[in-house]
Scaffold this motif. Structure first.
Motif, PDB file in Angstrom:
ATOM      1  N   THR A  97       6.180  -8.709  -8.781  1.00 37.31           N
ATOM      2  CA  THR A  97       7.325  -7.546  -8.842  1.00 37.31           C
ATOM      3  C   THR A  97       6.957  -6.538  -8.305  1.00 37.31           C
ATOM      4  OG1 THR A  97       6.851  -6.752 -11.086  1.00 37.31           O
ATOM      5  CG2 THR A  97       8.373  -8.633 -10.957  1.00 37.31           C
ATOM      6  N   ALA A  98       7.919  -5.729  -7.581  1.00 39.55           N
ATOM      7  CA  ALA A  98       7.794  -4.386  -7.096  1.00 39.55           C
ATOM      8  C   ALA A  98       9.015  -3.262  -7.639  1.00 39.55           C
ATOM      9  CB  ALA A  98       7.555  -4.448  -5.618  1.00 39.55           C
ATOM     10  N   SER A  99       8.621  -2.118  -7.957  1.00 40.55           N
ATOM     11  CA  SER A  99       9.544  -1.216  -8.157  1.00 40.55           C
ATOM     12  C   SER A  99       9.184   0.305  -7.679  1.00 40.55           C
ATOM     13  CB  SER A  99       9.754  -1.366  -9.512  1.00 40.55           C
ATOM     14  OG  SER A  99       8.534  -0.701 -10.301  1.00 40.55           O
ATOM     15  N   ASP A 100      10.218   0.714  -7.603  1.00 44.82           N
ATOM     16  CA  ASP A 100       9.925   2.254  -6.967  1.00 44.82           C
ATOM     17  C   ASP A 100      10.900   3.468  -7.844  1.00 44.82           C
ATOM     18  OD1 ASP A 100       9.041   4.797  -5.732  1.00 44.82           O
ATOM     19  OD2 ASP A 100      10.265   4.140  -3.935  1.00 44.82           O
ATOM     20  N   GLU A 101      10.372   4.224  -8.695  1.00 40.20           N
ATOM     21  CA  GLU A 101      11.094   5.162  -9.307  1.00 40.20           C
ATOM     22  C   GLU A 101      11.959   4.549 -10.285  1.00 40.20           C
ATOM     23  OE1 GLU A 101      12.210   8.377  -6.687  1.00 40.20           O
ATOM     24  OE2 GLU A 101      10.339   8.775  -5.533  1.00 40.20           O
ATOM     25  N   GLY A 102      11.713   3.817 -10.983  1.00 43.98           N
ATOM     26  CA  GLY A 102      12.927   3.065 -11.847  1.00 43.98           C
ATOM     27  C   GLY A 102      13.941   1.843 -11.321  1.00 43.98           C
ATOM     28  N   ARG A 113       6.708  -8.252   2.543  1.00 39.81           N
ATOM     29  CA  ARG A 113       7.907  -8.404   3.282  1.00 39.81           C
ATOM     30  C   ARG A 113       9.046  -7.988   2.567  1.00 39.81           C
ATOM     31  NH1 ARG A 113       5.266 -12.950   4.866  1.00 39.81           N
ATOM     32  NH2 ARG A 113       6.345 -14.318   3.607  1.00 39.81           N
ATOM     33  N   ALA A 114       9.126  -8.195   1.203  1.00 35.70           N
ATOM     34  CA  ALA A 114      10.393  -8.265   0.362  1.00 35.70           C
ATOM     35  C   ALA A 114      10.484  -6.792   0.068  1.00 35.70           C
ATOM     36  CB  ALA A 114      10.327  -8.966  -0.827  1.00 35.70           C
ATOM     37  N   ILE A 115       9.357  -5.887  -0.101  1.00 32.80           N
ATOM     38  CA  ILE A 115       9.551  -4.615  -0.075  1.00 32.80           C
ATOM     39  C   ILE A 115       9.937  -3.849   1.275  1.00 32.80           C
ATOM     40  CG2 ILE A 115       7.929  -2.674  -0.332  1.00 32.80           C
ATOM     41  CD1 ILE A 115       6.070  -4.221  -1.975  1.00 32.80           C
ATOM     42  N   ALA A 116       9.513  -4.499   2.255  1.00 30.28           N
ATOM     43  CA  ALA A 116      10.204  -3.874   3.537  1.00 30.28           C
ATOM     44  C   ALA A 116      11.533  -4.201   3.620  1.00 30.28           C
ATOM     45  CB  ALA A 116       9.488  -4.542   4.709  1.00 30.28           C
ATOM     46  N   ASP A 117      11.958  -5.464   3.242  1.00 30.80           N
ATOM     47  CA  ASP A 117      13.349  -5.764   3.321  1.00 30.80           C
ATOM     48  C   ASP A 117      14.288  -4.613   2.172  1.00 30.80           C
ATOM     49  OD1 ASP A 117      12.959  -7.518   5.000  1.00 30.80           O
ATOM     50  OD2 ASP A 117      13.086  -9.243   3.566  1.00 30.80           O
ATOM     51  N   ALA A 118      13.692  -4.504   1.272  1.00 29.77           N
ATOM     52  CA  ALA A 118      14.470  -3.596   0.053  1.00 29.77           C
ATOM     53  C   ALA A 118      14.610  -2.361   0.657  1.00 29.77           C
ATOM     54  CB  ALA A 118      13.649  -3.424  -1.130  1.00 29.77           C
ATOM     55  N   GLU A 171       0.774  -1.057   0.135  1.00 23.57           N
ATOM     56  CA  GLU A 171       0.183  -0.086  -0.055  1.00 23.57           C
ATOM     57  C   GLU A 171       0.752   1.234  -0.036  1.00 23.57           C
ATOM     58  OE1 GLU A 171      -3.483   1.944   2.797  1.00 23.57           O
ATOM     59  OE2 GLU A 171      -3.030  -0.073   2.921  1.00 23.57           O
ATOM     60  N   MET A 172       1.872   1.341   0.697  1.00 24.52           N
ATOM     61  CA  MET A 172       3.047   2.377   0.927  1.00 24.52           C
ATOM     62  C   MET A 172       3.394   2.745  -0.428  1.00 24.52           C
ATOM     63  SD  MET A 172       6.703   2.930   1.473  1.00 24.52           S
ATOM     64  CE  MET A 172       6.857   0.970   1.211  1.00 24.52           C
ATOM     65  N   LEU A 173       3.792   1.510  -1.073  1.00 24.07           N
ATOM     66  CA  LEU A 173       4.554   1.466  -2.385  1.00 24.07           C
ATOM     67  C   LEU A 173       3.818   2.271  -3.402  1.00 24.07           C
ATOM     68  CD1 LEU A 173       7.424   0.906  -3.777  1.00 24.07           C
ATOM     69  CD2 LEU A 173       6.183  -1.109  -4.521  1.00 24.07           C
ATOM     70  N   ILE A 174       2.454   1.862  -3.492  1.00 24.15           N
ATOM     71  CA  ILE A 174       1.338   2.090  -4.495  1.00 24.15           C
ATOM     72  C   ILE A 174       1.102   3.570  -4.351  1.00 24.15           C
ATOM     73  CG2 ILE A 174      -0.900   1.778  -5.246  1.00 24.15           C
ATOM     74  CD1 ILE A 174      -0.355  -1.255  -5.241  1.00 24.15           C
ATOM     75  N   ASP A 175       0.687   3.880  -3.022  1.00 28.18           N
ATOM     76  CA  ASP A 175       0.598   5.352  -2.738  1.00 28.18           C
ATOM     77  C   ASP A 175       1.543   6.410  -2.811  1.00 28.18           C
ATOM     78  OD1 ASP A 175      -2.088   4.589  -1.668  1.00 28.18           O
ATOM     79  OD2 ASP A 175      -1.598   4.663   0.426  1.00 28.18           O
ATOM     80  N   GLY A 176       2.756   5.699  -3.047  1.00 26.69           N
ATOM     81  CA  GLY A 176       3.949   6.629  -3.249  1.00 26.69           C
ATOM     82  C   GLY A 176       4.048   6.655  -4.882  1.00 26.69           C
ATOM     83  N   SER A 177       5.379   6.494  -5.239  1.00 33.73           N
ATOM     84  CA  SER A 177       5.633   6.651  -6.666  1.00 33.73           C
ATOM     85  C   SER A 177       6.138   5.074  -7.151  1.00 33.73           C
ATOM     86  CB  SER A 177       6.636   7.404  -7.005  1.00 33.73           C
ATOM     87  OG  SER A 177       7.811   7.021  -6.328  1.00 33.73           O
ATOM     88  N   GLY A 178       5.448   4.228  -6.401  1.00 34.77           N
ATOM     89  CA  GLY A 178       5.986   2.616  -7.007  1.00 34.77           C
ATOM     90  C   GLY A 178       4.774   2.136  -7.434  1.00 34.77           C
ATOM     91  N   GLU A 179       5.059   0.809  -7.699  1.00 36.56           N
ATOM     92  CA  GLU A 179       4.137  -0.166  -8.662  1.00 36.56           C
ATOM     93  C   GLU A 179       4.432  -1.558  -8.249  1.00 36.56           C
ATOM     94  OE1 GLU A 179       5.845  -0.773 -13.228  1.00 36.56           O
ATOM     95  OE2 GLU A 179       4.467   1.024 -12.731  1.00 36.56           O
ATOM     96  N   ILE A 180       3.440  -2.284  -8.350  1.00 35.21           N
ATOM     97  CA  ILE A 180       3.504  -3.859  -8.180  1.00 35.21           C
ATOM     98  C   ILE A 180       2.993  -4.394  -9.575  1.00 35.21           C
ATOM     99  CG2 ILE A 180       3.523  -3.958  -5.990  1.00 35.21           C
ATOM    100  CD1 ILE A 180       0.720  -5.494  -6.066  1.00 35.21           C
ATOM    101  N   THR A 181       3.497  -5.609  -9.764  1.00 36.21           N
ATOM    102  CA  THR A 181       2.815  -6.445 -11.284  1.00 36.21           C
ATOM    103  C   THR A 181       2.783  -7.962 -10.759  1.00 36.21           C
ATOM    104  OG1 THR A 181       4.009  -4.818 -12.619  1.00 36.21           O
ATOM    105  CG2 THR A 181       3.217  -6.729 -13.495  1.00 36.21           C
TER     106      THR A 181
END
Length: 74
Positions: A29-34, A57-62, A7-17
């Motif tokens: 997959t998850a990415s943020d600003e390239g 969990r992987a997003i948090a670790d990253a 949710e934090m990633l999507i609310d910001g400038s990130g995306e999941i696929t």
């Protein structure tokens, strides 16, 4: 199920696929600003909800530990 990091990633400038990634039938997959944060492969018999929980969990670790997971290109 609360997926706070997704949710934090999507609310910001990130995306999941979620879906096919090259030869991998189902990946999340998850990415943020390239920057790729995580690429996970859905395991046989893994419930979809578990894949999303692992991605969360992987997003948090990253973000917190600079640990980036790439199961797609292993």
């Amino acid at each position: 199920m609360k997926l706070e990091n997704i949710e934090m990633l999507i609310d910001g400038s990130g995306e999941i696929t979620v879906g096919r990634a090259g030869p991998v039938r189902c990946a999340a997959t998850a990415s943020d600003e390239g920057q790729c944060l995580a690429m996970l492969v859905r395991q046989p018999e893994e419930p979809f909800e578990d894949l999303l929980a692992r991605l969360d969990r992987a997003i948090a670790d990253a973000v917190e530990e600079q640990i980036f997971v790439d199961e797609v290109n292993e």
